[in-house]
Design an enzyme around this catalytic site. Sequence first.
Site, PDB file in Angstrom:
ATOM      1  N   TYR A 262       0.809  -1.212   0.000  1.00 34.16           N
ATOM      2  CA  TYR A 262       0.000   0.000   0.000  1.00 34.16           C
ATOM      3  C   TYR A 262       0.850   1.272   0.000  1.00 34.16           C
ATOM      4  CZ  TYR A 262      -3.091   3.699   1.604  1.00 34.16           C
ATOM      5  OH  TYR A 262      -3.754   4.897   1.721  1.00 34.16           O
ATOM      6  N   ASP A 297      -8.404  -3.488  -1.288  1.00 29.29           N
ATOM      7  CA  ASP A 297      -9.558  -2.697  -1.714  1.00 29.29           C
ATOM      8  C   ASP A 297      -9.151  -1.417  -2.421  1.00 29.29           C
ATOM      9  OD1 ASP A 297      -9.818  -0.407   0.723  1.00 29.29           O
ATOM     10  OD2 ASP A 297      -8.822  -2.267   1.268  1.00 29.29           O
ATOM     11  N   LYS A 369     -11.326  -9.051   5.443  1.00 26.45           N
ATOM     12  CA  LYS A 369     -11.888  -7.719   5.659  1.00 26.45           C
ATOM     13  C   LYS A 369     -12.610  -7.271   4.393  1.00 26.45           C
ATOM     14  CE  LYS A 369     -10.856  -2.955   6.740  1.00 26.45           C
ATOM     15  NZ  LYS A 369      -9.814  -1.916   6.753  1.00 26.45           N
TER      16      LYS A 369
END
Length: 517
Positions: A262, A297, A369
């Site tokens: 990320y 995500d 998640k």
Amino acid sequence: MLDLDPTLAAAARARAAQVCAPVIELATTHTTDSVERATLRLAGLSGADGDGVPWVNHLVAAVRADAGLADGVCLPVWHALLRSGVDGLRELTEKAIAGSVRFAVPEGAARDQAAAAARSAVGRGIALLDARRAERERLIAEVGDAPAKPWIYLIVATGDIEEDIPQAQAAARAGADVIAVIRSTGQSLLDYVPEGATREGFAGTYATQENFRLMRAALDETSRELGRYVRLTNYASGLCMPEIAALAGMERLDMMLNDSMYGILFRDINPVRTFVDQRFSRQIHARAGIIINTGEDNYLTTADAVDAAHTVTVSQLINECLAKEAGLADWQLGLGHAFEIDPAVPDSFRLELAHALLARTLFPDAPLKWMPPTRHMDGDVFRGYLLDGFFNLAGALTGQGILLVGMMTEAVVTPWLSDRDLALRNVRYVMNAAAGLREDFAPPPDGFIATRARTVLGEALRLLEEIERRDDGLLGAIADGTFGLMRRPADGGRGRDGVTVRGPGYYNPAIEILEEA
């Protein structure tokens, strides 16, 4: 669960291991300023000077200037402590700033003495991680745990820790099982951890040790009130990833956002620094019993959720491999994925179910998640509320472990308390009405959902094979924009100057103790 070909899944994991091997080699042959600072924090050095610069930053900078960091910070620091008679790390740091203490790498018996002293001090910090983990287990046994999964995960972040606390407690009373205090925008780019309680932040609240302590204490109070343990989440990412992980462990946080890529992709942090930092931070999380949440995500906010679905699977496999190598267990792998397909796409809900079931089947023991729609929330709150209901239903049907509450005001305003209350009502209605549907939901083996899932897994395997064949491997794939369409070269990004190649005499007692376990 889907009836996936086990040989295909095994092949994908084997390819992921090959792709990760060079990255693990990088992580085990380099150190960073933040790894060394985190080690000093475990040894008890905390606080900051009058300008807010942490003492750990000063001390690592002084050692780097005098002796370099190829042997780590501990040998020069404890050698200086033993020979100077200085009373503790704080006084040593002040003298180093004043120029009255210099650092050198000891040899022979002096090296052995410094290593033993450093291990003893750092060992006390790791013993604190163990104690806080045991404290969590005792409190869960005392007050009870959340009744069932998925755990309902709600974000609270006003910028003001004193305002965050009552909002977090209200959210827990309304049904949230996990409270996430999102960080102030830009904190991941700070090469230091702010000190103390903070009352100003933009679109989030600063991650500091004192803020962690205050929120944990408040949620413990609410846990006893409600008769169920309320978990606390923050973010271990950015230039201070290992330090924040250490502080989280010492203050008994329960989950941390901690993704292997990320920071590279979405914050332009140097890839080598990120991979080194994530390994050490995950070793700390493993010891502290913290669940990590990964960030797949985010790819779907910049890349198409249908075309790029296989990149999410590839990233999940990479995150799993790197996490397990660092010592995390399956129950600690909150691998991320999201409900981000354009609602205008025909069969969008069936596609979402296919992708969610693929993740659930590939990682059966992980508390996945599940992230709500954000990219296609257009300001129509009624449409948004309906989309969130479909998202919640997909979570129920596919057995997601951690369900982030979607807000109908996403992309319009920062949600009000009333927005959160309505969003939690949406979740409660769907879970009360449909949580048991998972028992009855069995897509036919040759139907649309199962076929789509096999297609995505096949595409993921082919991408892993392509990355493995590259001379520049995963770093080259990241540079080419494979994940989230972000191009990040291995020699670029922030924090590159804070990376050091380990020398043959490198010593870090924290890594030594954590790897012994």
